[in-house]
Write a protein that holds these residues in place. Structure first.
Motif, short mmCIF file in Angstrom:
data_model
loop_
_atom_site.label_atom_id
_atom_site.label_comp_id
_atom_site.label_asym_id
_atom_site.label_seq_id
_atom_site.Cartn_x
_atom_site.Cartn_y
_atom_site.Cartn_z
N GLY A 51 -50.24 51.29 63.44
CA GLY A 51 -50.78 51.06 62.10
C GLY A 51 -49.67 50.55 61.20
O GLY A 51 -48.51 50.52 61.61
N VAL A 52 -50.02 50.15 60.01
CA VAL A 52 -49.00 49.57 59.14
C VAL A 52 -48.02 50.64 58.67
O VAL A 52 -48.30 51.84 58.73
N MET A 53 -46.87 50.18 58.22
CA MET A 53 -45.82 51.05 57.69
C MET A 53 -46.39 51.84 56.51
O MET A 53 -47.07 51.28 55.66
N GLY A 54 -46.14 53.13 56.52
CA GLY A 54 -46.57 53.97 55.40
C GLY A 54 -47.98 54.51 55.52
O GLY A 54 -48.45 55.21 54.62
N SER A 55 -48.66 54.20 56.62
CA SER A 55 -50.04 54.69 56.75
C SER A 55 -50.10 56.17 57.13
O SER A 55 -51.16 56.78 57.09
N GLY A 56 -48.95 56.72 57.48
CA GLY A 56 -48.90 58.15 57.78
C GLY A 56 -48.80 58.48 59.26
O GLY A 56 -49.08 59.60 59.67
N LYS A 57 -48.37 57.52 60.05
CA LYS A 57 -48.30 57.72 61.50
C LYS A 57 -47.36 58.87 61.88
O LYS A 57 -47.71 59.72 62.68
N SER A 58 -46.16 58.85 61.30
CA SER A 58 -45.18 59.89 61.66
C SER A 58 -45.67 61.26 61.24
O SER A 58 -45.53 62.24 61.99
N THR A 59 -46.25 61.33 60.05
CA THR A 59 -46.77 62.60 59.55
C THR A 59 -47.87 63.10 60.50
O THR A 59 -47.89 64.26 60.90
N VAL A 96 -36.53 64.80 58.52
CA VAL A 96 -36.87 66.01 57.78
C VAL A 96 -38.17 66.60 58.33
O VAL A 96 -38.27 67.79 58.60
N ARG A 97 -39.14 65.70 58.53
CA ARG A 97 -40.44 66.14 59.03
C ARG A 97 -40.34 66.79 60.41
O ARG A 97 -41.00 67.76 60.70
N MET A 98 -39.51 66.18 61.26
CA MET A 98 -39.43 66.63 62.64
C MET A 98 -38.56 67.88 62.79
O MET A 98 -38.41 68.41 63.88
N ALA A 192 -57.15 60.56 53.43
CA ALA A 192 -58.54 60.74 53.00
C ALA A 192 -58.62 61.47 51.66
O ALA A 192 -59.70 61.68 51.12
N ASP A 193 -57.47 61.87 51.13
CA ASP A 193 -57.45 62.48 49.79
C ASP A 193 -57.47 61.39 48.72
O ASP A 193 -57.58 61.68 47.53
N ARG A 194 -57.38 60.16 49.15
CA ARG A 194 -57.37 59.05 48.20
C ARG A 194 -58.77 58.51 47.94
O ARG A 194 -59.65 58.65 48.78
N ALA A 226 -53.18 63.85 56.67
CA ALA A 226 -52.08 64.34 57.50
C ALA A 226 -51.17 65.31 56.74
O ALA A 226 -50.73 66.31 57.31
N ILE A 227 -50.92 65.03 55.46
CA ILE A 227 -50.00 65.91 54.72
C ILE A 227 -50.58 67.31 54.51
O ILE A 227 -49.85 68.22 54.16
N ARG A 228 -51.89 67.46 54.71
CA ARG A 228 -52.48 68.80 54.59
C ARG A 228 -53.03 69.29 55.92
O ARG A 228 -53.85 70.22 55.94
N1 LIG Z 1 -51.66 61.25 49.99
C1 LIG Z 1 -51.33 61.29 51.28
N2 LIG Z 1 -50.11 60.92 51.66
C2 LIG Z 1 -49.81 60.94 52.98
C3 LIG Z 1 -50.75 61.35 53.96
N3 LIG Z 1 -50.16 61.25 55.17
C4 LIG Z 1 -48.92 60.80 54.97
N4 LIG Z 1 -48.69 60.62 53.65
C5 LIG Z 1 -47.46 60.15 53.00
O1 LIG Z 1 -47.33 58.77 53.22
C6 LIG Z 1 -45.95 58.41 53.34
C7 LIG Z 1 -45.71 57.65 54.64
O2 LIG Z 1 -45.92 58.51 55.72
P1 LIG Z 1 -45.27 58.26 57.14
O3 LIG Z 1 -45.81 59.32 58.05
O4 LIG Z 1 -43.81 58.12 57.06
O5 LIG Z 1 -45.93 56.85 57.52
P2 LIG Z 1 -45.59 55.85 58.72
O6 LIG Z 1 -44.70 54.77 58.17
O7 LIG Z 1 -46.92 55.30 59.12
O8 LIG Z 1 -44.95 56.65 59.80
C8 LIG Z 1 -45.16 59.70 53.26
O9 LIG Z 1 -44.68 59.86 51.96
C9 LIG Z 1 -46.20 60.76 53.59
O10 LIG Z 1 -45.91 62.00 53.00
C10 LIG Z 1 -52.04 61.77 53.52
O11 LIG Z 1 -52.93 62.13 54.28
N5 LIG Z 1 -52.27 61.70 52.18
#
Ligand SMILES: Nc1nc2c(ncn2[C@@H]2O[C@H](COP(=O)(O)OP(=O)(O)O)[C@@H](O)[C@H]2O)c(=O)[nH]1
Ligand SMILES: [Mg+2]
Length: 313
Positions: A51-59, A96-98, A192-194, A226-228
């Motif tokens: 998925g794109v950067m920032g989509s929450g993959k790592s989380t 930090v996450r890991m 999905a909180d957005r 993912a964050i919750r």
């Molecule tokens: N609001 C919200 N933010 C999230 C969610 N999941 C991840 N994030 C945030 O999105 C940002 C990018 O997440 P990251 O896991 O690094 O994305 P990656 O680049 O796809 O690996 C971080 O600041 C996360 O805390 C979510 O479900 N909701």
């Protein structure tokens, strides 16, 4: 069998890390060990998350890993980071996450750069999957950012491909890149909180319904925060369902063959490359060819042919 191989097979994390470094450095020392471990592979389920950067993959991957750990399964995590040309260069946020897994011997985490094939996945990823598999990891999670061929390449190695999307951002689901629909075994709509999440899911589902032929189960869509940690158990259920589906219809074998094909081609490519580079003592040769190309005594195509002909002779 050499010592490194037996240690990797016993699951020793330091040996796993060492062997990965060896393959990343394209070291000859890795080859014997890689040969020895192959027959001990094939048990791990490889899950690609793209998925794109920032989509929450790592989380999300952290959450999936935590969920599998609860079930007593061991997990390998590989992040392929195109911004990092160096190994071990995990992003600070990821580190930090890991952190929670730092003391857990049941989780092995590694980050790699994409050097090698331009824009695509580094060839060493196939080795890393074999190593983690041989070391006894039940699940291997591979994170790739959707750049260039990245998303498409991941299907060559994953048993299950998870594509992560986010709602809003102006990017309608309609605009997801061509090819993505086909590679996803499971769609996740994260964040999905957005606002806009329900519309995004509805759009995606109607698109999937349209393409659905009826012979196979339609690609599922899972909403997560993912964050919750929300929706992660649903996602795991879908992953397990997909795994069962693959097994039941012997599709797992088909996927594995695809991975071995890509791996075999990659090894041949790598070997050919190092063969050419050694044979012609390429550095000096290349320099003199470049001189000729610059002075228009030779064109790049003829120069390349010259190198290859020399090699084939
Ligand atoms: N609001 C919200 N933010 C999230 C969610 N999941 C991840 N994030 C945030 O999105 C940002 C990018 O997440 P990251 O896991 O690094 O994305 P990656 O680049 O796809 O690996 C971080 O600041 C996360 O805390 C979510 O479900 N909701
Ligand atoms: Mg990431």
């Amino acid at each position: 069998m050499n010592e490194l191989a037996s240690k990797v097979l016993s699951g020793d994390a330091r040996s796993v890390a060492r062997l990965i470094t060896l393959v990343e450095n394209n070291s000859d020392d890795a080859v014997e060990t890689m040969k020895a471990i192959h027959q001990h592979t094939g048990k791990a389920h490889v899950i690609g998350v793209t998925g794109v950067m920032g989509s929450g993959k790592s989380t999300l991957i952290c959450e999936i890993a935590r969920e599998y750990r609860k079930q007593g399964k061991t997990v390998g995590i590989v992040g392929i980071d195109p911004t990092s040309p160096f190994t071990g260069g995990a992003l600070l946020g990821d580190r930090v996450r890991m952190q929670e897994f730092a003391c857990d011997p049941g989780v092995f985490i590694r980050s790699m750069g994409t050097r090698g094939t331009l824009g695509g996945l580094t060839g060493a990823i196939f080795d890393v999957i074999e190593i983690l598999d041989a070391s006894g990891k039940d699940v291997i999670l591979v994170e790739t950012v959707g750049v260039g061929q990245g998303e498409v390449d991941i299907v060559k190695m994953a048993d299950t491909t998870v594509v992560v999307l986010v709602p809003g951002l102006g990017d309608s689901i309609q605009t997801i890149k061509a090819g993505i629909m086909e590679i996803a075994d499971i769609f996740v709509v994260n964040k999905a909180d957005r606002p806009g999440v329900d519309r995004a899911v509805a759009e995606l589902e109607s698109m999937l319904d349209l393409q659905h032929t009826g012979n196979e189960p339609r690609t599922p869509v899972v909403k997560t925060i993912a964050i919750r940690s929300e929706g992660v158990t649903d996602l795991l259920k879908e992953i397990e369902k997909h795994k069962e589906y693959l097994k039941k219809h012997s599709f797992l074998e088909v996927r594995r063959r695809k991975r071995y094909e890509a791996e075999l081609v990659e090894i041949i490519r790598r070997k050919l490359m190092s063969y050419i580079f050694d044979e012609t003592k390429l550095k000096g040769k290349i320099d003199s060819l470049i001189d000729k190309i610059s002075q228009k005594e030779l064109d790049p195509y003829s120069a390349a042919e010259e190198v290859l002909e020399k090699m084939l002779r």
